[in-house]
Design a protein around this motif. Structure first.
Motif, mmCIF file in Angstrom:
data_model
loop_
_atom_site.group_PDB
_atom_site.id
_atom_site.type_symbol
_atom_site.label_atom_id
_atom_site.label_comp_id
_atom_site.label_asym_id
_atom_site.label_seq_id
_atom_site.Cartn_x
_atom_site.Cartn_y
_atom_site.Cartn_z
ATOM 1 N N THR A 56 30.872 6.117 17.754
ATOM 2 C CA THR A 56 30.484 5.236 18.865
ATOM 3 C C THR A 56 31.085 3.861 18.629
ATOM 4 O OG1 THR A 56 28.522 4.312 17.806
ATOM 5 C CG2 THR A 56 28.190 6.361 19.023
ATOM 6 N N TYR B 298 19.646 -3.664 8.107
ATOM 7 C CA TYR B 298 19.750 -2.439 8.912
ATOM 8 C C TYR B 298 18.878 -1.338 8.308
ATOM 9 C CZ TYR B 298 21.965 1.424 11.463
ATOM 10 O OH TYR B 298 22.196 2.526 12.267
ATOM 11 N N ASP C 143 17.492 -8.279 27.023
ATOM 12 C CA ASP C 143 17.642 -8.284 25.565
ATOM 13 C C ASP C 143 16.349 -7.685 25.007
ATOM 14 O OD1 ASP C 143 17.618 -8.864 22.850
ATOM 15 O OD2 ASP C 143 18.735 -10.736 23.117
ATOM 16 N N VAL C 144 16.460 -6.543 24.349
ATOM 17 C CA VAL C 144 15.264 -5.816 23.913
ATOM 18 C C VAL C 144 14.475 -6.556 22.828
ATOM 19 C CG1 VAL C 144 16.108 -3.511 24.533
ATOM 20 C CG2 VAL C 144 16.580 -4.425 22.230
ATOM 21 N N VAL D 21 28.222 8.586 13.440
ATOM 22 C CA VAL D 21 28.515 9.150 14.771
ATOM 23 C C VAL D 21 29.576 8.267 15.425
ATOM 24 C CG1 VAL D 21 27.534 9.788 17.010
ATOM 25 C CG2 VAL D 21 26.111 9.923 14.957
ATOM 26 N N ASN E 27 16.339 3.366 21.299
ATOM 27 C CA ASN E 27 17.671 3.622 20.746
ATOM 28 C C ASN E 27 18.490 2.358 20.516
ATOM 29 O OD1 ASN E 27 20.415 5.233 20.612
ATOM 30 N ND2 ASN E 27 20.632 3.795 22.322
ATOM 31 N N LYS F 114 15.414 0.495 9.770
ATOM 32 C CA LYS F 114 15.320 1.932 10.035
ATOM 33 C C LYS F 114 14.168 2.563 9.249
ATOM 34 C CE LYS F 114 18.721 2.062 12.975
ATOM 35 N NZ LYS F 114 18.443 2.280 14.394
ATOM 36 N N ILE G 215 25.080 6.773 21.842
ATOM 37 C CA ILE G 215 24.019 7.786 21.710
ATOM 38 C C ILE G 215 22.993 7.645 22.841
ATOM 39 C CG2 ILE G 215 22.065 8.450 20.229
ATOM 40 C CD1 ILE G 215 23.899 7.655 17.799
ATOM 41 N N ARG H 287 22.233 -5.100 27.455
ATOM 42 C CA ARG H 287 22.462 -6.490 27.881
ATOM 43 C C ARG H 287 23.559 -6.633 28.928
ATOM 44 N NH1 ARG H 287 22.915 -8.405 21.741
ATOM 45 N NH2 ARG H 287 24.084 -6.464 21.844
ATOM 46 N N SER I 202 23.407 2.245 27.920
ATOM 47 C CA SER I 202 24.669 2.013 28.632
ATOM 48 C C SER I 202 25.856 2.718 27.990
ATOM 49 C CB SER I 202 24.954 0.509 28.694
ATOM 50 O OG SER I 202 25.065 -0.020 27.386
ATOM 51 N N ARG I 203 25.748 3.026 26.699
ATOM 52 C CA ARG I 203 26.888 3.698 26.039
ATOM 53 C C ARG I 203 26.388 4.428 24.787
ATOM 54 N NH1 ARG I 203 27.912 -1.911 24.398
ATOM 55 N NH2 ARG I 203 27.439 -1.986 22.155
ATOM 56 N N GLY J 99 23.581 10.598 10.870
ATOM 57 C CA GLY J 99 24.584 10.081 9.925
ATOM 58 C C GLY J 99 25.632 9.350 10.751
HETATM 59 P P1 NDP Z 1 26.452 1.482 20.464
HETATM 60 O O1 NDP Z 1 26.850 0.145 19.969
HETATM 61 O O2 NDP Z 1 27.473 2.390 21.026
HETATM 62 O O3 NDP Z 1 25.278 1.329 21.544
HETATM 63 C C1 NDP Z 1 24.204 0.464 21.321
HETATM 64 C C2 NDP Z 1 23.426 0.276 22.598
HETATM 65 O O4 NDP Z 1 22.357 -0.662 22.359
HETATM 66 C C3 NDP Z 1 24.263 -0.323 23.716
HETATM 67 O O5 NDP Z 1 23.803 0.138 24.965
HETATM 68 C C4 NDP Z 1 23.991 -1.817 23.570
HETATM 69 O O6 NDP Z 1 24.296 -2.499 24.764
HETATM 70 C C5 NDP Z 1 22.490 -1.765 23.274
HETATM 71 N N1 NDP Z 1 21.974 -2.987 22.638
HETATM 72 C C6 NDP Z 1 22.344 -3.520 21.452
HETATM 73 N N2 NDP Z 1 21.652 -4.658 21.240
HETATM 74 C C7 NDP Z 1 20.839 -4.840 22.313
HETATM 75 C C8 NDP Z 1 19.912 -5.831 22.688
HETATM 76 N N3 NDP Z 1 19.652 -6.900 21.913
HETATM 77 N N4 NDP Z 1 19.249 -5.704 23.868
HETATM 78 C C9 NDP Z 1 19.490 -4.643 24.674
HETATM 79 N N5 NDP Z 1 20.364 -3.667 24.365
HETATM 80 C C10 NDP Z 1 21.036 -3.767 23.206
HETATM 81 O O7 NDP Z 1 25.695 2.158 19.221
HETATM 82 P P2 NDP Z 1 25.234 3.657 18.900
HETATM 83 O O8 NDP Z 1 25.156 4.480 20.125
HETATM 84 O O9 NDP Z 1 26.012 4.111 17.756
HETATM 85 O O10 NDP Z 1 23.763 3.348 18.336
HETATM 86 C C11 NDP Z 1 22.582 3.731 18.997
HETATM 87 C C12 NDP Z 1 21.485 3.860 17.949
HETATM 88 O O11 NDP Z 1 21.864 4.860 17.004
HETATM 89 C C13 NDP Z 1 21.241 2.587 17.150
HETATM 90 O O12 NDP Z 1 19.853 2.421 16.954
HETATM 91 C C14 NDP Z 1 21.933 2.864 15.837
HETATM 92 O O13 NDP Z 1 21.374 2.166 14.751
HETATM 93 C C15 NDP Z 1 21.692 4.363 15.706
HETATM 94 N N6 NDP Z 1 22.607 5.018 14.779
HETATM 95 C C16 NDP Z 1 23.952 5.057 15.025
HETATM 96 C C17 NDP Z 1 24.795 5.643 14.115
HETATM 97 C C18 NDP Z 1 26.256 5.734 14.313
HETATM 98 O O14 NDP Z 1 26.957 6.116 13.360
HETATM 99 N N7 NDP Z 1 26.793 5.420 15.494
HETATM 100 C C19 NDP Z 1 24.273 6.241 12.871
HETATM 101 C C20 NDP Z 1 22.851 6.160 12.718
HETATM 102 C C21 NDP Z 1 22.052 5.568 13.647
HETATM 103 P P3 NDP Z 1 24.668 -4.088 24.802
HETATM 104 O O15 NDP Z 1 25.410 -4.399 23.540
HETATM 105 O O16 NDP Z 1 25.465 -4.258 26.042
HETATM 106 O O17 NDP Z 1 23.359 -4.804 24.873
#
Ligand code: NDP
Length: 253
Positions: free
Chosen positions: A191, A156, A64-65, A189, A91, A160, A19, A39, A16-17, A187
């Motif tokens: 978001t 966390y 909820d994944v 990002v 992701n 990973k 990465i 979610r 949804s948002r 690293g």
């Molecule tokens: P965001 O918070 O922007 O996006 C996370 C996404 O996961 C959202 O769509 C969120 O939607 C969804 N999500 C979270 N929890 C659940 C759940 N229980 N069930 C279903 N969906 C869920 O984070 P990023 O884009 O930054 O992160 C994406 C991935 O990249 C993650 O795995 C993160 O660990 C990894 N990452 C990110 C980094 C960064 O610096 N941003 C660095 C390294 C890795 P909703 O909350 O509505 O459910």
């Protein structure tokens, strides 16, 4: 990336948002039909509208994944709709920044459930279809913190590191079905995940910028371009690997 993946299907968790959304968009630009989950229904609706602008199908389900029955229902509804799943991008994830002695076991289990158990569920239930199809690509989003220590990131980082181990095991177990399994370790990002911690004073933007030799935080398209490459036919001889995309975080002393 060439637009000749029409008829192929990509499922992106947490699409949804951030990465996940950027990855879904990049795969839609290549012609993949898309399935998204997270979610929040409203965010999914908005993401889906954007993706459909690429003239591909996009379906979504709020789940909820970390809940196995919800994952099963979603994966089966995607398979029923599209009759195949070619690419899985695991992701969805959360961050928790807390000193180890202050962590409750509920917090520990919650991070592991969302960040690692969900990858197990999706690999298992999508993998069942991919093994029958005799082909597919799985791309697991990890983090550079799987190997590098920042205080306060115990669950966390453990989640990973587990994702990267799972990636290697599945790559070796499923090579005989022509399923390629790789991971990406970003690293910092830009978001919501990091912005909310910056707002709460848990992260310092300047320190984050200085952690990589490039001296800046990455943007989502710098991760989704690697997802698109790994999902493409160009990545046909790569499996079991983790691609570090961190602006040089991991080479800085
Ligand atoms: P965001 O918070 O922007 O996006 C996370 C996404 O996961 C959202 O769509 C969120 O939607 C969804 N999500 C979270 N929890 C659940 C759940 N229980 N069930 C279903 N969906 C869920 O984070 P990023 O884009 O930054 O992160 C994406 C991935 O990249 C993650 O795995 C993160 O660990 C990894 N990452 C990110 C980094 C960064 O610096 N941003 C660095 C390294 C890795 P909703 O909350 O509505 O459910």
């Amino acid at each position: 990336m060439e637009d000749n993946y029409r008829g192929s299907v990509a499922l992106i968790t947490g699409g949804s948002r951030g990465i996940g959304f950027a990855s879904a968009k990049a795969l839609a630009e290549m012609g993949f039909d898309i399935a998204l989950c997270s979610r929040n229904r409203k965010e999914l609706e908005k993401a889906s509208e954007e993706i459909k602008k690429e003239n591909v199908n996009c379906l979504f389900q709020p789940i909820d994944v970390s809940r196995e029955p919800e994952v099963i229902t979603f994966v089966e509804s995607v398979y029923d709709a599209y009759k195949r799943i070619d690419v899985l991008v695991n992701n969805a994830g959360i961050q928790l920044n807390k000193p180890f002695l202050e962590l409750s076991s509920t917090e520990w289990h919650s991070v592991l459930a969302i960040n690692l158990d969900s990858y197990f569920y999706f690999c298992k239930y999508v993998g069942k279809h991919m093994t029958e199809q005799k082909g597919g690509k799985i791309i697991n989003i990890s983090s550079v913190l799987s190997k590098f220590a920042l205080p306060g990131r115990a669950p966390y980082s453990v989640s990973k590191a587990g994702i990267e181990a799972l990636t290697r095991i599945l790559a070796s177990e499923w090579a005989k079905y022509s399923i390629l399994v790789n991971a990406i370790a970003p690293g910092h990002v830009d978001t919501e995940l990091v912005r909310s911690d910056i707002k709460r004073g848990l992260l310092d933007e300047k320190i984050m910028q200085e952690r990589g030799v490039l001296g800046r935080i990455g943007v989502i398209d710098e991760i989704s371009s690697v997802v698109a490459f790994l999902a493409s036919r160009k990545a046909s001889y790569i499996t079991g690997q983790t691609f570090v995309v961190d602006g040089g975080f991991s080479i800085k002393k």
